[in-house]
Enzyme design. Structure first.
Site, short mmCIF file in Angstrom:
data_model
loop_
_atom_site.label_atom_id
_atom_site.label_comp_id
_atom_site.label_asym_id
_atom_site.label_seq_id
_atom_site.Cartn_x
_atom_site.Cartn_y
_atom_site.Cartn_z
CE LYS A 57 -5.93 -2.56 0.45
NZ LYS A 57 -4.58 -3.32 -0.25
N PRO A 76 1.62 -0.20 12.90
CG PRO A 76 3.43 -1.68 12.75
CD PRO A 76 1.89 -1.59 12.89
CB ALA A 77 2.95 5.25 10.51
CG ASP A 103 -2.07 -2.64 2.18
OD1 ASP A 103 -2.93 -2.46 2.73
OD2 ASP A 103 -2.42 -2.89 0.61
CE1 TYR A 137 -4.19 -4.78 -4.62
CE2 TYR A 137 -2.83 -5.25 -2.82
CZ TYR A 137 -3.70 -4.55 -3.36
OH TYR A 137 -4.02 -3.12 -3.15
N GLY A 190 4.28 0.47 6.13
CA GLY A 190 4.37 -0.83 5.96
C GLY A 190 4.59 -1.20 4.47
CG LEU A 191 6.07 -4.94 1.37
CD1 LEU A 191 7.04 -4.19 0.99
CD2 LEU A 191 6.30 -6.30 1.81
N GLY A 192 3.55 -2.33 0.74
CA GLY A 192 2.66 -2.67 -0.41
C GLY A 192 2.88 -3.85 -1.15
CG HIS A 197 -9.68 -3.41 -2.64
ND1 HIS A 197 -8.77 -4.38 -2.64
CD2 HIS A 197 -8.89 -2.47 -3.00
CE1 HIS A 197 -7.60 -3.99 -3.56
NE2 HIS A 197 -7.63 -2.55 -3.69
P1 NDP Z 1 3.88 2.71 -5.17
O1 NDP Z 1 3.78 4.28 -5.09
O2 NDP Z 1 4.46 2.18 -3.78
O3 NDP Z 1 5.08 2.73 -6.11
C1 NDP Z 1 5.64 1.29 -6.51
C2 NDP Z 1 6.32 1.53 -7.60
O4 NDP Z 1 7.74 2.09 -7.16
C3 NDP Z 1 7.08 0.22 -7.94
O5 NDP Z 1 7.53 0.34 -9.40
C4 NDP Z 1 8.44 0.06 -7.13
O6 NDP Z 1 9.25 -0.75 -7.90
C5 NDP Z 1 9.00 1.44 -7.21
N1 NDP Z 1 9.81 1.48 -6.03
C6 NDP Z 1 9.74 1.23 -4.76
N2 NDP Z 1 10.32 1.88 -4.04
C7 NDP Z 1 11.40 2.69 -4.80
C8 NDP Z 1 12.23 3.57 -4.49
N3 NDP Z 1 12.94 3.69 -3.18
N4 NDP Z 1 13.04 4.25 -5.53
C9 NDP Z 1 12.38 4.03 -6.66
N5 NDP Z 1 11.62 3.33 -6.99
C10 NDP Z 1 10.75 2.69 -6.10
O7 NDP Z 1 2.79 2.09 -5.95
P2 NDP Z 1 1.62 1.22 -5.34
O8 NDP Z 1 0.48 1.85 -6.44
O9 NDP Z 1 1.93 -0.38 -5.46
O10 NDP Z 1 1.00 1.36 -4.05
C11 NDP Z 1 1.70 0.91 -2.88
C12 NDP Z 1 0.66 0.16 -1.99
O11 NDP Z 1 -0.63 0.65 -1.86
C13 NDP Z 1 0.14 -1.30 -2.90
O12 NDP Z 1 1.20 -2.09 -3.39
C14 NDP Z 1 -1.05 -1.74 -2.40
O13 NDP Z 1 -0.61 -2.52 -1.34
C15 NDP Z 1 -1.65 -0.52 -2.03
N6 NDP Z 1 -2.70 0.00 -2.96
C16 NDP Z 1 -3.96 0.04 -2.65
C17 NDP Z 1 -5.07 0.49 -3.29
C18 NDP Z 1 -6.36 0.70 -2.92
O14 NDP Z 1 -7.27 0.68 -3.88
N7 NDP Z 1 -6.72 0.23 -1.63
C19 NDP Z 1 -4.74 1.20 -4.70
C20 NDP Z 1 -3.28 1.08 -4.91
C21 NDP Z 1 -2.35 0.82 -4.14
P3 NDP Z 1 10.10 -2.15 -7.28
O15 NDP Z 1 9.05 -2.99 -6.79
O16 NDP Z 1 11.05 -2.56 -8.42
O17 NDP Z 1 11.20 -1.32 -6.13
C1 1BO Z 2 -7.44 -1.84 -9.10
C2 1BO Z 2 -6.45 -1.46 -8.05
C3 1BO Z 2 -6.47 -1.98 -6.86
C4 1BO Z 2 -5.13 -1.60 -6.08
O1 1BO Z 2 -5.56 -2.13 -4.61
#
Ligand code: NDP
Ligand code: 1BO
Length: 317
Positions: free
Chosen positions: A77, A13-14, A43, A48, A16-18, A110
């Site tokens: 990861k 699925p394109a 994800d 984490y 997903g939940l972070g 990762h």
């Molecule tokens: P996002 O860009 O997904 O932003 C998350 C933030 O946005 C949180 O503060 C959340 O708050 C808020 N938010 C979520 N939905 C809304 C909305 N509809 N309106 C306003 N605010 C909103 O950040 P992430 O860095 O968490 O990236 C997503 C995912 O990607 C990560 O959680 C992780 O799974 C992955 N990731 C992977 C990395 C890697 O190195 N491979 C690095 C970074 C991320 P709230 O929870 O309160 O809604």
């Molecule tokens: C250090 C950032 C890791 C998020 O995937």
């Protein structure tokens, strides 16, 4: 639901939940709520530090009968302190045990950065191991063994540049099928996207909303807000949707996966509903024009206090 197809016909699925920064105490409910809303892709990552709680949510959801294991796509990861070939499967087995799963749909390296085994977050130069000491191909052999043992269905990487992908493609027995990288209108990574398309590597967009909740030490004081970008605001106003929904649907319509994180029930629903927004070709062109190669996750944290890594090594740019 838009899907990304793999060469063996598996479908991811394109949308997903972070789960980065979703704390124990929050993430159980977030995952249960998300699956009830209709999310089918979660994800995760060992670093984490919440996989055990996600595992409880998955296990309870399976018991309730809302979904079966095969209805979900679960990614995790490998953390940077387990890059030696022989460390990969034990690290993966810990993740599987925490998530209470027999297999992952996708397992990613990762970061192209290695640490000593007892280090979760390096604080000094000697906490790191260079890529000369543990080359990525050595880590990849461990990932390939995980694939051969059926512990994971697909393997890939995260935070990899074209240069690092090219080097890996030359030596890999099983090619990486995913690169998870930061992607949003201010960082569109067009060259990387084109390269990946040519080599049957999908992209997953992380931090698609600008990752506002990350630790202040990882943030610049004057970083831009995707939510307040006038072009995104005007497209959202036109479609009577939210700016977050425009950002999410832009990633999906562009042909990538996208994994916005939320622990808030209303925002989980809002983000899921982004899938029904239809951006026009003009909207997409206006967003294309926003690209300025701006990283929220600069990677600078991996280059401080005597680290042997530099930003030039990390991003190859
Ligand atoms: P996002 O860009 O997904 O932003 C998350 C933030 O946005 C949180 O503060 C959340 O708050 C808020 N938010 C979520 N939905 C809304 C909305 N509809 N309106 C306003 N605010 C909103 O950040 P992430 O860095 O968490 O990236 C997503 C995912 O990607 C990560 O959680 C992780 O799974 C992955 N990731 C992977 C990395 C890697 O190195 N491979 C690095 C970074 C991320 P709230 O929870 O309160 O809604
Ligand atoms: C250090 C950032 C890791 C998020 O995937």
């Amino acid at each position: 639901m838009t899907i990304l197809k793999f060469s063996n016909a598996d479908k991811m699925p394109a949308f997903g939940l972070g789960t980065w920064k979703s704390k124990p105490g929050e993430v159980y409910t977030a995952v249960c709520d998300a699956i009830k809303i209709g999310y089918r892709h979660i994800d995760c990552a060992a670093i984490y530090l919440n996989e055990a709680e996600i595992g409880n949510a998955l296990s309870d959801t399976f018991k309730e009968g809302t979904v079966k294991r095969e209805d979900l796509w679960i990614t995790s990861k490998l953390w940077s302190n387990a890059h030696k070939q022989e460390q990969v499967i034990p690290a993966l087995k810990k993740t599987l045990s925490d998530l209470q799963l027999d297999y992952l749909d996708l397992y990613l390296v990762h970061w192209p950065i290695a640490f000593k085994s007892d280090i979760l977050a390096p604080r000094k130069g000697s906490d790191y191991i260079t890529l000369e000491e543990i080359p990525i191909i050595e880590t990849w052999r461990g990932m390939e063994a995980a694939l051969e043992q059926g512990l994971v269905k697909h393997i890939g990487v995260s935070n990899f540049s074209i240069k690092k992908l090219k080097a890996l493609l030359e030596e890999a027995k099983y090619k990486p099928e995913m690169n998870q990288v930061e992607l949003h209108p201010l960082l569109q990574q067009n060259a990387l996207f084109e390269f990946c398309k040519q080599h049957n590597i999908h992209l997953t967009a992380y931090s698609p909303l600008g990752s506002k909740d990350r630790h202040p030490s990882l943030k610049l004081a004057d970083e831009p807000s995707l939510f307040e970008n006038p072009v995104i605001v005007s497209i959202a106003t036109k479609h009577k949707c939210t700016t977050a929904q425009v950002l999410i649907k832009w990633a999906i319509q562009r042909g990538t996966a996208v994994i916005p994180k939320s622990i808030n029930p209303a925002r989980l629903q809002e983000n899921f509903d982004a899938q029904t927004v239809n951006l026009t070709a003009t909207d997409m062109q206006e967003i294309t024009a926003l690209d300025r190669h701006y990283r929220f996750l600069t990677g600078e944290n991996w280059t401080l206090n005597g680290s042997p890594y530099t930003l030039a090594d990390l991003w190859d740019e």
